[in-house]
Design an enzyme around this catalytic site. Sequence first.
Site, PDB file in Angstrom:
ATOM      1  N   HIS A  36      53.870 -31.723 -13.263  1.00  0.00           N
ATOM      2  CA  HIS A  36      53.505 -30.885 -12.118  1.00  0.00           C
ATOM      3  C   HIS A  36      54.424 -31.235 -10.942  1.00  0.00           C
ATOM      4  CE1 HIS A  36      49.838 -29.256 -13.892  1.00  0.00           C
ATOM      5  NE2 HIS A  36      49.480 -30.484 -14.263  1.00  0.00           N
TER       6      HIS A  36
ATOM      7  N   HIS B  90      54.775 -28.135 -20.034  1.00  0.00           N
ATOM      8  CA  HIS B  90      53.909 -28.859 -20.969  1.00  0.00           C
ATOM      9  C   HIS B  90      54.599 -28.919 -22.319  1.00  0.00           C
ATOM     10  CE1 HIS B  90      51.093 -28.215 -24.441  1.00  0.00           C
ATOM     11  NE2 HIS B  90      50.650 -29.380 -24.005  1.00  0.00           N
TER      12      HIS B  90
ATOM     13  N   VAL C 120      53.984 -32.935 -29.411  1.00  0.00           N
ATOM     14  CA  VAL C 120      54.257 -32.949 -30.842  1.00  0.00           C
ATOM     15  C   VAL C 120      53.278 -33.932 -31.459  1.00  0.00           C
ATOM     16  CG1 VAL C 120      56.659 -32.217 -30.831  1.00  0.00           C
ATOM     17  CG2 VAL C 120      56.133 -34.613 -30.431  1.00  0.00           C
ATOM     18  N   ARG C 121      52.784 -33.611 -32.648  1.00  0.00           N
ATOM     19  CA  ARG C 121      51.710 -34.414 -33.204  1.00  0.00           C
ATOM     20  C   ARG C 121      51.737 -34.378 -34.740  1.00  0.00           C
ATOM     21  NH1 ARG C 121      49.979 -29.824 -30.819  1.00  0.00           N
ATOM     22  NH2 ARG C 121      48.924 -28.300 -32.143  1.00  0.00           N
TER      23      ARG C 121
ATOM     24  N   HIS D 102      63.584 -19.771 -23.348  1.00  0.00           N
ATOM     25  CA  HIS D 102      63.402 -19.133 -24.652  1.00  0.00           C
ATOM     26  C   HIS D 102      64.653 -19.214 -25.522  1.00  0.00           C
ATOM     27  CE1 HIS D 102      59.311 -17.528 -24.526  1.00  0.00           C
ATOM     28  NE2 HIS D 102      59.490 -17.440 -23.219  1.00  0.00           N
TER      29      HIS D 102
ATOM     30  N   HIS E 190      39.347 -14.646 -20.111  1.00  0.00           N
ATOM     31  CA  HIS E 190      38.517 -14.245 -18.980  1.00  0.00           C
ATOM     32  C   HIS E 190      39.351 -13.773 -17.781  1.00  0.00           C
ATOM     33  CE1 HIS E 190      39.451 -18.469 -18.218  1.00  0.00           C
ATOM     34  NE2 HIS E 190      39.146 -18.301 -16.945  1.00  0.00           N
TER      35      HIS E 190
ATOM     36  N   GLY F  73      38.122 -40.087 -27.535  1.00  0.00           N
ATOM     37  CA  GLY F  73      39.392 -40.507 -26.958  1.00  0.00           C
ATOM     38  C   GLY F  73      39.220 -40.986 -25.524  1.00  0.00           C
ATOM     39  N   ARG F  74      40.307 -41.485 -24.981  1.00  0.00           N
ATOM     40  CA  ARG F  74      40.260 -42.028 -23.622  1.00  0.00           C
ATOM     41  C   ARG F  74      40.305 -40.873 -22.617  1.00  0.00           C
ATOM     42  NH1 ARG F  74      44.324 -44.109 -19.852  1.00  0.00           N
ATOM     43  NH2 ARG F  74      43.478 -45.878 -18.689  1.00  0.00           N
TER      44      ARG F  74
END
Length: 308
Positions: free
Chosen positions: A106, A116, A119-120, A155, A185, A269-270
């Site tokens: 930010h 943002h 990767v996981r 992109h 919304h 999780g934390r």
Amino acid sequence: MSDESQIANASETINRVKKFLLSLQDNICQTLEMVDGKGQFVEDSWEREQGGGGRSRVLKNGAVIEQGGVNFSHVFGEAMPASATASRPELAGRSFQAMGVSLVIHPHNPYVPTSHANVRFFIAEKPGETPIWWFGGGFDLTPFYPFKEDVQHWHDTAKKICAPFGDNVYADYKKWCDDYFYLKHRDETRGVGGLFFDDLNEWGFEQCFAFMQGVGHGYLDAYVPIVERRKGLSYGERERQFQLYRRGRYVEFNLVYDRGTLFGLQTGGRTESILMSMPPLARWEYGYTCAPGSAEAKLAKWLTPTQW
């Protein structure tokens, strides 16, 4: 799961992925500190009572970055939360390990977009059975005062990352990003998109791992040139207030829709690390409208999926 997607040694595989993720966190933090020129990431290591832990790194009040976090986590347990096994019953009765790097930046300057990336890797095991695994991740950009050349560069970088992996990969994962980062919304996307992928294992482990690495490294290629172009632009209180108002949308998405936030909270999780993605300041205003033809009003046309 096809034979092609199976892995030979789960323990060795986990260690390879973990080594890459730790290195990626180091590289991103070092690069962003150089771009900022003032701030430094402060590390906060933590352990999860149910298994695992991580290292959270946060930079606050830098020259460019108002607040940014680059987190690594590796959590594991004997059973998945009910919310996960309800949609994927094949995971029931399996131990799991989930690891990844997740970051949100930010900036102070409203002309520099919020960014943002994550990767996981996930693997679930059961004695005598083939492990179930997949990769996920992506990156997306949330400008407040968009510049076409910045969005095009973002992109174009995503296209270059995807090109070696198939003709339709960019188009498919761009659409997935547009669909995922969508505030139903508000009837608008969170930003101008990028890439999003999940449950990736159909290419075989090595190819999937290579793609995840490409996305992880590609984030800096996509974001740093934009920051360098815009960080010196002057702005006033009007731009700042609009930035804070739009940051409210970021908060709404993360708390209402984001699967990573929900998974982290549901698996114990934390909390401090999970909610690191929140902006340091944001605001909401009842019935807010932009003056017709204003710079602020122009943002609306960017908050819909566009072909780049």
